[in-house]
Design an enzyme around this catalytic site. Structure first.
Site, PDB file in Angstrom:
ATOM      1  N   PHE A 147       2.337 -13.121  -5.089  1.00 57.51           N
ATOM      2  CA  PHE A 147       2.320 -12.742  -6.511  1.00 57.51           C
ATOM      3  C   PHE A 147       3.577 -11.997  -6.946  1.00 57.51           C
ATOM      4  CE2 PHE A 147       0.964  -8.612  -4.833  1.00 57.51           C
ATOM      5  CZ  PHE A 147       1.615  -7.744  -5.703  1.00 57.51           C
ATOM      6  N   LYS A 171       1.686 -24.253  -4.089  1.00 59.81           N
ATOM      7  CA  LYS A 171       0.457 -23.493  -4.376  1.00 59.81           C
ATOM      8  C   LYS A 171       0.907 -22.066  -4.691  1.00 59.81           C
ATOM      9  CE  LYS A 171      -2.270 -20.863  -3.194  1.00 59.81           C
ATOM     10  NZ  LYS A 171      -2.423 -19.569  -3.913  1.00 59.81           N
ATOM     11  N   GLU A 174      -2.384 -17.164  -7.285  1.00 60.16           N
ATOM     12  CA  GLU A 174      -3.379 -17.339  -8.356  1.00 60.16           C
ATOM     13  C   GLU A 174      -3.358 -16.159  -9.336  1.00 60.16           C
ATOM     14  OE1 GLU A 174      -3.745 -16.616  -5.235  1.00 60.16           O
ATOM     15  OE2 GLU A 174      -5.685 -15.721  -4.719  1.00 60.16           O
ATOM     16  N   SER A 224       1.734 -11.835   2.803  1.00 54.88           N
ATOM     17  CA  SER A 224       1.477 -10.698   3.686  1.00 54.88           C
ATOM     18  C   SER A 224       1.435 -11.161   5.153  1.00 54.88           C
ATOM     19  CB  SER A 224       0.156 -10.047   3.298  1.00 54.88           C
ATOM     20  OG  SER A 224      -0.885 -11.001   3.407  1.00 54.88           O
ATOM     21  N   CYS A 279       9.015  -7.086  -1.292  1.00 56.66           N
ATOM     22  CA  CYS A 279       9.005  -7.121   0.172  1.00 56.66           C
ATOM     23  C   CYS A 279      10.235  -6.410   0.735  1.00 56.66           C
ATOM     24  CB  CYS A 279       8.962  -8.544   0.673  1.00 56.66           C
ATOM     25  SG  CYS A 279      10.419  -9.461   0.189  1.00 56.66           S
ATOM     26  N   GLU A 380       1.670  -1.405   5.184  1.00 57.99           N
ATOM     27  CA  GLU A 380       2.451  -1.741   3.988  1.00 57.99           C
ATOM     28  C   GLU A 380       1.585  -1.373   2.779  1.00 57.99           C
ATOM     29  OE1 GLU A 380       2.997  -5.956   3.053  1.00 57.99           O
ATOM     30  OE2 GLU A 380       4.968  -5.506   2.230  1.00 57.99           O
TER      31      GLU A 380
HETATM   32  P1  NAD Z   1      -0.936 -12.664   0.148  1.00 64.23           P
HETATM   33  O1  NAD Z   1      -0.656 -12.859   1.583  1.00 64.23           O
HETATM   34  O2  NAD Z   1      -2.217 -12.011  -0.234  1.00 64.23           O
HETATM   35  O3  NAD Z   1      -0.933 -14.074  -0.615  1.00 64.23           O
HETATM   36  C1  NAD Z   1       0.125 -14.980  -0.469  1.00 64.23           C
HETATM   37  C2  NAD Z   1      -0.409 -16.381  -0.701  1.00 64.23           C
HETATM   38  O4  NAD Z   1      -1.423 -16.671   0.268  1.00 64.23           O
HETATM   39  C3  NAD Z   1      -1.026 -16.580  -2.071  1.00 64.23           C
HETATM   40  O5  NAD Z   1      -0.649 -17.831  -2.572  1.00 64.23           O
HETATM   41  C4  NAD Z   1      -2.528 -16.521  -1.786  1.00 64.23           C
HETATM   42  O6  NAD Z   1      -3.283 -17.317  -2.665  1.00 64.23           O
HETATM   43  C5  NAD Z   1      -2.637 -17.042  -0.369  1.00 64.23           C
HETATM   44  N1  NAD Z   1      -3.752 -16.416   0.365  1.00 64.23           N
HETATM   45  C6  NAD Z   1      -4.228 -15.161   0.200  1.00 64.23           C
HETATM   46  N2  NAD Z   1      -5.236 -14.940   1.069  1.00 64.23           N
HETATM   47  C7  NAD Z   1      -5.387 -16.061   1.792  1.00 64.23           C
HETATM   48  C8  NAD Z   1      -6.274 -16.441   2.860  1.00 64.23           C
HETATM   49  N3  NAD Z   1      -7.198 -15.603   3.332  1.00 64.23           N
HETATM   50  N4  NAD Z   1      -6.155 -17.667   3.379  1.00 64.23           N
HETATM   51  C9  NAD Z   1      -5.232 -18.524   2.912  1.00 64.23           C
HETATM   52  N5  NAD Z   1      -4.366 -18.220   1.901  1.00 64.23           N
HETATM   53  C10 NAD Z   1      -4.432 -17.005   1.359  1.00 64.23           C
HETATM   54  O7  NAD Z   1       0.319 -11.877  -0.470  1.00 64.23           O
HETATM   55  P2  NAD Z   1       0.471 -11.287  -1.942  1.00 64.23           P
HETATM   56  O8  NAD Z   1      -0.405 -10.101  -2.084  1.00 64.23           O
HETATM   57  O9  NAD Z   1       0.377 -12.364  -2.942  1.00 64.23           O
HETATM   58  O10 NAD Z   1       2.005 -10.845  -1.887  1.00 64.23           O
HETATM   59  C11 NAD Z   1       2.446  -9.634  -1.367  1.00 64.23           C
HETATM   60  C12 NAD Z   1       2.835  -9.743   0.087  1.00 64.23           C
HETATM   61  O11 NAD Z   1       3.865 -10.709   0.246  1.00 64.23           O
HETATM   62  C13 NAD Z   1       3.395  -8.460   0.652  1.00 64.23           C
HETATM   63  O12 NAD Z   1       2.892  -8.287   1.950  1.00 64.23           O
HETATM   64  C14 NAD Z   1       4.898  -8.695   0.684  1.00 64.23           C
HETATM   65  O13 NAD Z   1       5.605  -7.931   1.631  1.00 64.23           O
HETATM   66  C15 NAD Z   1       4.925 -10.143   1.020  1.00 64.23           C
HETATM   67  N6  NAD Z   1       6.194 -10.745   0.658  1.00 64.23           N
HETATM   68  C16 NAD Z   1       7.059 -11.036   1.661  1.00 64.23           C
HETATM   69  C17 NAD Z   1       8.291 -11.567   1.360  1.00 64.23           C
HETATM   70  C18 NAD Z   1       9.263 -11.906   2.439  1.00 64.23           C
HETATM   71  O14 NAD Z   1      10.245 -12.555   2.141  1.00 64.23           O
HETATM   72  N7  NAD Z   1       9.062 -11.508   3.682  1.00 64.23           N
HETATM   73  C19 NAD Z   1       8.643 -11.812   0.022  1.00 64.23           C
HETATM   74  C20 NAD Z   1       7.729 -11.523  -0.977  1.00 64.23           C
HETATM   75  C21 NAD Z   1       6.489 -10.982  -0.633  1.00 64.23           C
END
Ligand code: NAD
Length: 496
Positions: A147, A171, A174, A224, A279, A380
């Protein structure tokens, strides 16, 4: 209602499930998004597969022209994209414009695709034998994005994947899916054929179908750490190529000789920009020796002047958090820091700007005397919470960072070149800043952390992106030579 984008148009079918999209500034539910089913993913993959053969056969110069046209459209529509980011994510308009810019840079890199796909050629490796390599696309590839950068992170993926000749199923998060939809429309306007980019909205249901779908060759993920690990394990088990970037806990070391004004500016900018939902945000300042006593008053003074408010208010420097659940999680971390004995120097709980009492705000928060073992250090937080850890010696700071399971970014503030050289050599982190708090490489380098901040061997975008979205083929050719006939059962030897 935000629906999927499949085969170059909006998906008309009635959704089975939907999810809310908030306006984080007001707390109101602003819209709904379709949460895709496995069948929806199948439809998107079918469209991508149908488009693949023609797209990979399309001359690379024509694919390049689509990227040039898309680049112009993103520039022309940057304020529109930024407004959508602010409306659904909450970050300020200027920060959202910065996000669009960083995504645009990857599009500009993809405009070099004619050069980037060039192979190697060796003439006469054996008598009359030449060897050359080419890089070919993988097929249908998918991207799953977080997000916090709803325009930039998708743009880390699809421009390169498409320019390489793949077709793509995105994808997006959401929580803020609209910027991806506008990008899909702009790509259509730029001349991208239907089915080359498809957007399927949703959650775990859609993601799980992507991971098991036999026609998806590769998956790029950013999010994450627990989900990144899940994507990597399940995607590779299904035989896919996977790059999965995870979460972070970025430390900024301040040595006693550092310029404290510069260090305080950097800590505040990198700690509270985008409400800490980056991130590459700095979440821990490691103050060496007496640095903390000189740094903390400067950080406090800057926090006092920061204006937190709705992202579309030009006076706001920091916006709200993305959802009520995320706000509550961040507040829970601040509570735990107090319970576990850290010094709460500035408390951002309970804040809301006038007239926006239902928005998801947490004001900048500062802890001192934080230690490993406290949840605010170990986890985090992904909010506007900056922790100061005090250590006696420079080596303690290096050891602390190297002991962290996260290794996305880190920074050192000093005026000592020798100390900087030691840091860049010994620190076990993928992206390192020297007097630069957020060391995000431009698009002609690649982005990626180490350890639990990435799963898979390829970093994202830049040269690593080209490698990820293509596979190498090597060709060894000899044209019939009337003088060279006869069976030879030995393994062909070169150099003859
Ligand atoms: P998230 O992991 O909750 O979600 C990321 C994606 O995975 C979304 O599209 C979500 O719909 C999907 N998702 C969520 N739960 C899932 C599950 N149980 N099974 C399958 N798919 C699932 O992350 P977020 O809260 O949207 O974003 C923030 C996180 O992203 C932070 O941890 C941040 O550090 C990380 N991030 C990392 C980078 C990087 O380059 N390393 C860059 C941006 C964000």
């Amino acid at each position: 209602m935000i629906n999927h984008w499949i085969n170059g148009q909006l998906w008309e079918q009635k959704p089975v499930r939907t999810g809310p999209i908030y306006n984080p500034a007001t707390g109101a539910v602003a819209d709904e998004v379709v949460l895709g089913t496995a069948d929806d993913v199948d439809s998107a993959v079918e469209a991508a597969l149908a488009a693949y053969d023609e797209w990979r056969e399309t001359p690379v110069t024509r694919r390049q022209n689509v990227m040039f046209a898309f680049r112009e459209l993103v520039v022309d529509n940057r304020h529109e994209i930024a407004k959508l980011i602010t409306a659904e994510h909450g970050k300020t308009h200027s920060d959202a414009l910065g996000e669009v810019q960083r995504g645009l840079e990857v599009v500009e890199f993809a405009c070099n695709i004619t050069h980037l796909l060039k192979g190697e050629f060796s003439e006469q490796v054996s008598t009359g034998v030449d060897t050359f390599t080419m890089r070919q696309p993988l097929g249908v590839v998918a991207g799953i994005t977080p997000f916090n950068f709803p325009a930039m992170v998708p743009m880390w993926m699809f421009p390169l994947a498409i320019a390489c000749g793949n077709t793509f199923v995105l994808k997006p998060s959401e929580k803020d899916p609209s910027p991806s939809m506008l990008c899909a429309e702009l790509l259509k306007e730029a001349g991208l054929p239907p089915g080359v980019l498809n957007v399927v909205h949703g959650d775990k249901v859609g993601v799980d179908r992507i991971l098991e779908h036999p026609d998806i060759a590769a998956v790029s993920f950013v999010g994450s750490t627990p989900i990144a690990r899940y994507i990597y394990e399940n995607g590779t088990r299904a035989g896919k190529r996977v790059q999965a970037l995870g979460g972070a806990k970025n430390h900024m070391v301040v040595l006693p000789d550092a310029d404290m004004e510069l260090s305080a500016d950097a800590a505040v900018s990198a700690g509270y920009g985008s409400a800490g939902e980056r991130c590459m945000a700095i979440s821990v300042v490691v103050a060496v020796g007496d640095a903390a006593d000189r740094l903390i008053p400067q950080v406090k003074a800057r926090i006092a002047k920061l204006r937190t408010g709705p992202g579309d208010d030009p006076n706001s420097e920091m916006g709200p958090l993305v959802t009520p659940e995320h706000r509550d999680k961040v507040v829970g971390y601040i509570d735990s820091g107090v319970d576990q004995g850290a010094d709460l120097v500035v408390d951002g709980r309970g804040f809301a700007p006038d007239g926006f009492e239902d928005g998801f705000y947490v004001a900048p928060t500062l802890f001192d005397r934080v230690e490993p073992g406290m949840k605010i250090y170990d986890d985090e937080i992904f909010g506007p919470v900056l922790s100061v850890v005090r250590v006696e010696h420079y080596q303690d700071a290096i050891d602390l960072i190297n002991a962290s399971p996260f290794a996305n970014g880190t920074a050192l503030f000093t005026n000592d070149g020798g100390a900087a050289r030691k840091f860049q050599s010994e620190i076990q982190v993928g992206m390192v800043g020297v007097n630069v708090p957020i060391p995000v490489p431009l698009a002609f380098y690649s982005f990626g952390g180490w350890k639990s901040s990435i799963f898979g061997s390829n970093a994202i975008y830049g040269p690593e992106g080209i490698r990820f979205y293509t596979r190498q083929k090597v060709v060894i050719s000899r044209w019939p030579d009337p003088m060279h006939r006869g069976v030879d059962l030995g393994f062909p030897q070169h150099g003859r």
